[in-house]
Motif scaffolding. Structure first.
Motif, PDB file in Angstrom:
ATOM      1  N   GLY A 169       0.780  -1.235   0.000  1.00  0.00           N
ATOM      2  CA  GLY A 169       0.000   0.000   0.000  1.00  0.00           C
ATOM      3  C   GLY A 169       0.806   1.275   0.000  1.00  0.00           C
ATOM      4  O   GLY A 169       0.254   2.352  -0.263  1.00  0.00           O
ATOM      5  N   LEU A 170       2.107   1.221   0.269  1.00  0.00           N
ATOM      6  CA  LEU A 170       2.920   2.434   0.307  1.00  0.00           C
ATOM      7  C   LEU A 170       2.992   3.068  -1.081  1.00  0.00           C
ATOM      8  O   LEU A 170       3.346   2.406  -2.059  1.00  0.00           O
ATOM      9  CB  LEU A 170       4.324   2.113   0.803  1.00  0.00           C
ATOM     10  N   ALA A 171       2.634   4.349  -1.182  1.00  0.00           N
ATOM     11  CA  ALA A 171       2.708   5.055  -2.461  1.00  0.00           C
ATOM     12  C   ALA A 171       4.163   5.206  -2.876  1.00  0.00           C
ATOM     13  O   ALA A 171       5.018   5.594  -2.071  1.00  0.00           O
ATOM     14  CB  ALA A 171       2.038   6.417  -2.344  1.00  0.00           C
ATOM     15  N   TYR A 212      14.846   7.194   1.460  1.00  0.00           N
ATOM     16  CA  TYR A 212      15.392   7.760   2.699  1.00  0.00           C
ATOM     17  C   TYR A 212      14.990   6.949   3.926  1.00  0.00           C
ATOM     18  O   TYR A 212      15.594   7.086   4.994  1.00  0.00           O
ATOM     19  CB  TYR A 212      14.878   9.184   2.923  1.00  0.00           C
ATOM     20  N   LEU A 213      13.930   6.148   3.825  1.00  0.00           N
ATOM     21  CA  LEU A 213      13.346   5.485   4.986  1.00  0.00           C
ATOM     22  C   LEU A 213      14.159   4.269   5.402  1.00  0.00           C
ATOM     23  O   LEU A 213      14.542   3.445   4.560  1.00  0.00           O
ATOM     24  CB  LEU A 213      11.910   5.045   4.676  1.00  0.00           C
ATOM     25  N   SER A 214      14.398   4.143   6.700  1.00  0.00           N
ATOM     26  CA  SER A 214      14.967   2.912   7.226  1.00  0.00           C
ATOM     27  C   SER A 214      13.871   1.841   7.220  1.00  0.00           C
ATOM     28  O   SER A 214      12.690   2.158   7.048  1.00  0.00           O
ATOM     29  CB  SER A 214      15.461   3.137   8.658  1.00  0.00           C
ATOM     30  N   PRO A 215      14.223   0.555   7.397  1.00  0.00           N
ATOM     31  CA  PRO A 215      13.179  -0.479   7.446  1.00  0.00           C
ATOM     32  C   PRO A 215      12.099  -0.196   8.485  1.00  0.00           C
ATOM     33  O   PRO A 215      10.906  -0.388   8.219  1.00  0.00           O
ATOM     34  CB  PRO A 215      13.965  -1.751   7.769  1.00  0.00           C
ATOM     35  N   ASP A 216      12.497   0.285   9.668  1.00  0.00           N
ATOM     36  CA  ASP A 216      11.499   0.588  10.698  1.00  0.00           C
ATOM     37  C   ASP A 216      10.635   1.772  10.279  1.00  0.00           C
ATOM     38  O   ASP A 216       9.414   1.775  10.494  1.00  0.00           O
ATOM     39  CB  ASP A 216      12.186   0.891  12.028  1.00  0.00           C
ATOM     40  N   GLU A 237       7.989   0.839   7.747  1.00  0.00           N
ATOM     41  CA  GLU A 237       6.837   0.201   8.376  1.00  0.00           C
ATOM     42  C   GLU A 237       5.898   1.252   8.968  1.00  0.00           C
ATOM     43  O   GLU A 237       4.671   1.150   8.843  1.00  0.00           O
ATOM     44  CB  GLU A 237       7.317  -0.762   9.471  1.00  0.00           C
ATOM     45  N   ILE A 238       6.474   2.275   9.588  1.00  0.00           N
ATOM     46  CA  ILE A 238       5.666   3.357  10.135  1.00  0.00           C
ATOM     47  C   ILE A 238       4.931   4.100   9.026  1.00  0.00           C
ATOM     48  O   ILE A 238       3.762   4.477   9.173  1.00  0.00           O
ATOM     49  CB  ILE A 238       6.552   4.324  10.941  1.00  0.00           C
ATOM     50  N   ALA A 239       5.611   4.290   7.886  1.00  0.00           N
ATOM     51  CA  ALA A 239       5.030   5.051   6.776  1.00  0.00           C
ATOM     52  C   ALA A 239       3.773   4.399   6.209  1.00  0.00           C
ATOM     53  O   ALA A 239       2.947   5.081   5.583  1.00  0.00           O
ATOM     54  CB  ALA A 239       6.071   5.221   5.672  1.00  0.00           C
ATOM     55  N   LEU A 240       3.587   3.115   6.433  1.00  0.00           N
ATOM     56  CA  LEU A 240       2.380   2.442   5.949  1.00  0.00           C
ATOM     57  C   LEU A 240       1.122   2.994   6.605  1.00  0.00           C
ATOM     58  O   LEU A 240       0.009   2.776   6.114  1.00  0.00           O
ATOM     59  CB  LEU A 240       2.477   0.939   6.205  1.00  0.00           C
ATOM     60  N   ALA A 241       1.290   3.735   7.702  1.00  0.00           N
ATOM     61  CA  ALA A 241       0.126   4.338   8.366  1.00  0.00           C
ATOM     62  C   ALA A 241      -0.592   5.318   7.440  1.00  0.00           C
ATOM     63  O   ALA A 241      -1.806   5.509   7.573  1.00  0.00           O
ATOM     64  CB  ALA A 241       0.554   5.043   9.649  1.00  0.00           C
ATOM     65  N   LEU A 242       0.138   5.937   6.504  1.00  0.00           N
ATOM     66  CA  LEU A 242      -0.519   6.897   5.612  1.00  0.00           C
ATOM     67  C   LEU A 242      -1.568   6.216   4.750  1.00  0.00           C
ATOM     68  O   LEU A 242      -2.723   6.663   4.683  1.00  0.00           O
ATOM     69  CB  LEU A 242       0.508   7.605   4.722  1.00  0.00           C
ATOM     70  N   SER A 243      -1.198   5.140   4.083  1.00  0.00           N
ATOM     71  CA  SER A 243      -2.168   4.455   3.220  1.00  0.00           C
ATOM     72  C   SER A 243      -3.253   3.774   4.045  1.00  0.00           C
ATOM     73  O   SER A 243      -4.418   3.740   3.632  1.00  0.00           O
ATOM     74  CB  SER A 243      -1.464   3.451   2.305  1.00  0.00           C
ATOM     75  N   ARG A 244      -2.899   3.255   5.235  1.00  0.00           N
ATOM     76  CA  ARG A 244      -3.925   2.658   6.101  1.00  0.00           C
ATOM     77  C   ARG A 244      -4.940   3.703   6.535  1.00  0.00           C
ATOM     78  O   ARG A 244      -6.147   3.452   6.569  1.00  0.00           O
ATOM     79  CB  ARG A 244      -3.276   2.017   7.334  1.00  0.00           C
ATOM     80  N   VAL A 251      -6.105   7.191  12.787  1.00  0.00           N
ATOM     81  CA  VAL A 251      -5.080   6.200  12.443  1.00  0.00           C
ATOM     82  C   VAL A 251      -3.695   6.833  12.470  1.00  0.00           C
ATOM     83  O   VAL A 251      -2.738   6.259  13.003  1.00  0.00           O
ATOM     84  CB  VAL A 251      -5.370   5.593  11.058  1.00  0.00           C
ATOM     85  N   LEU A 252      -3.568   8.035  11.913  1.00  0.00           N
ATOM     86  CA  LEU A 252      -2.267   8.697  11.882  1.00  0.00           C
ATOM     87  C   LEU A 252      -1.791   9.068  13.281  1.00  0.00           C
ATOM     88  O   LEU A 252      -0.599   8.944  13.592  1.00  0.00           O
ATOM     89  CB  LEU A 252      -2.342   9.950  11.007  1.00  0.00           C
ATOM     90  N   ASP A 253      -2.708   9.529  14.116  1.00  0.00           N
ATOM     91  CA  ASP A 253      -2.327   9.933  15.476  1.00  0.00           C
ATOM     92  C   ASP A 253      -1.833   8.759  16.310  1.00  0.00           C
ATOM     93  O   ASP A 253      -1.111   8.948  17.297  1.00  0.00           O
ATOM     94  CB  ASP A 253      -3.507  10.599  16.180  1.00  0.00           C
ATOM     95  N   ALA A 254      -2.220   7.545  15.928  1.00  0.00           N
ATOM     96  CA  ALA A 254      -1.791   6.361  16.667  1.00  0.00           C
ATOM     97  C   ALA A 254      -0.404   5.883  16.247  1.00  0.00           C
ATOM     98  O   ALA A 254       0.163   4.999  16.892  1.00  0.00           O
ATOM     99  CB  ALA A 254      -2.806   5.233  16.470  1.00  0.00           C
ATOM    100  N   ALA A 255       0.139   6.463  15.194  1.00  0.00           N
ATOM    101  CA  ALA A 255       1.451   6.049  14.691  1.00  0.00           C
ATOM    102  C   ALA A 255       2.529   7.026  15.143  1.00  0.00           C
ATOM    103  O   ALA A 255       2.256   8.213  15.371  1.00  0.00           O
ATOM    104  CB  ALA A 255       1.421   5.986  13.162  1.00  0.00           C
ATOM    105  N   PRO A 256       3.783   6.572  15.284  1.00  0.00           N
ATOM    106  CA  PRO A 256       4.881   7.448  15.714  1.00  0.00           C
ATOM    107  C   PRO A 256       5.415   8.297  14.561  1.00  0.00           C
ATOM    108  O   PRO A 256       6.536   8.115  14.075  1.00  0.00           O
ATOM    109  CB  PRO A 256       5.928   6.468  16.232  1.00  0.00           C
ATOM    110  N   LEU A 257       4.587   9.221  14.113  1.00  0.00           N
ATOM    111  CA  LEU A 257       4.972  10.149  13.055  1.00  0.00           C
ATOM    112  C   LEU A 257       4.375  11.514  13.374  1.00  0.00           C
ATOM    113  O   LEU A 257       3.571  11.654  14.298  1.00  0.00           O
ATOM    114  CB  LEU A 257       4.508   9.636  11.681  1.00  0.00           C
ATOM    115  N   THR A 258       4.778  12.523  12.626  1.00  0.00           N
ATOM    116  CA  THR A 258       4.288  13.885  12.829  1.00  0.00           C
ATOM    117  C   THR A 258       3.382  14.273  11.673  1.00  0.00           C
ATOM    118  O   THR A 258       3.822  14.309  10.524  1.00  0.00           O
ATOM    119  CB  THR A 258       5.460  14.884  12.916  1.00  0.00           C
TER     120      THR A 258
END
Length: 286
Positions: free
Chosen positions: A190-192, A199-203, A206-213, A234-241
């Motif tokens: 699902g990642l666009a 630039y993204l590390s493997p971890d 995995e966090i970036a998948l929250a956008l498409s979810r 959904v986004l607020d539950a993920a460790p991103l800004t």
């Protein structure tokens, strides 16, 4: 015929002449040219634009130019991925006719004074977080149109506000180019696809998948308020800004009213580590 790589205006004109297109806009003797503007670091999303372009024109030109005008002072211009040889090889494989790869000096002479203003539409949503970004985008796109003189140009839906603004510029300034939007290409999870994904590390990936979810979750609701709230949850539950979650009119990118009926763009932007990602999906409000 192998792909022609042109680095200057003169070489570009020679390439057009070699294809029998001539110096005018559009076509000559029925031969048409499509343009796919890129900043390089080509991936499968870009290649899908090239394939779509081939369906709409006899010849295809791809521009590769990392445009300094659309990067802010604290953005990633200096580290933006540059993979020119691989990009040309990919264009050759896809049957591209011209790669236009100008230098910054070729595109922006030192005495340049006039740029395109994106107006109010360039200050909202993505423009609110990247002041001046869309001025730089529209300026380079208009210059590319004037230099390449295509009949049609292909842009990805992933940059939905950019696509809307280019359509607005073409209409407002009477630019004789037909604009076609191409669907977002995603990884199986699902990642666009984006040049910045590298630039993204493997971890972080995995966090970036929250956008498409989040977009998938939001699109399952029926009212603007519910759509935005479910996406943000959904986004607020993920460790991103999160920079923004917006449900916008596809033509103006103004936020839609509660009684909006028809298509709208559910768009998000967020930072995962030091990488800023955007994504969107089209929803239809009953």
């Amino acid at each position: 015929m192998d792909v022609i790589v042109a680095g200057s205006r003169a070489e570009l004109d020679e390439a057009r002449a070699a294809l029998g297109i001539g110096a005018r806009w559009g076509d000559r003797d029925g031969r048409t040219l499509a343009l796919v503007p890129t900043m390089g670091a080509l991936h499968e999303g870009h290649l899908s634009l090239i394939r779509l372009a081939k369906e709409h024109a006899d010849h295809v030109a791809v521009s590769i130019f990392v445009n300094p005008l659309q990067f802010g002072p604290n953005e990633d211009f200096s580290r933006y991925p540059r993979t020119f040889e691989a990009d040309v090889a990919a264009c050759r494989t896809e049957g591209v006719d011209i790669v236009f790869a100008p230098s910054a000096e070729e595109m922006y002479p030192p005495d340049r004074q006039v740029s395109v203003s994106a107006g109010h539409m360039g200050t909202i949503v993505e423009g609110a977080f990247r002041p001046g970004h869309f001025d730089g985008v529209l300026t380079v796109v208009l210059k590319l149109f004037n230099l390449v003189r295509p009949s049609v140009a292909i842009f990805g839906q992933k940059d939905a506000q950019q696509l809307a603004m280019i359509r607005r510029m073409v209409a407002d300034l009477d630019v004789p180019v037909r604009i076609i939007g191409a669907p977002i290409v995603r990884e199986p999870d699902g990642l666009a696809l984006s040049s910045r994904n590298r630039y993204l590390s493997p971890d972080e990936r995995e966090i970036a998948l929250a956008l498409s979810r989040a977009l998938h979750e939001g699109a399952g609701h029926r009212t603007p308020w519910e759509i935005v709230a479910a996406t943000r949850q959904v986004l607020d539950a993920a460790p991103l800004t999160v920079d923004y979650v917006v449900l916008a009119d596809p033509a103006t990118f103004a936020e839609v009213a509660d009684d909006h009926v028809g298509e709208a763009v559910l768009a998000v932007a967020a930072r995962v580590g030091t990488t800023r990602l955007i994504d969107n999906v089209i929803v239809t409000l009953p």
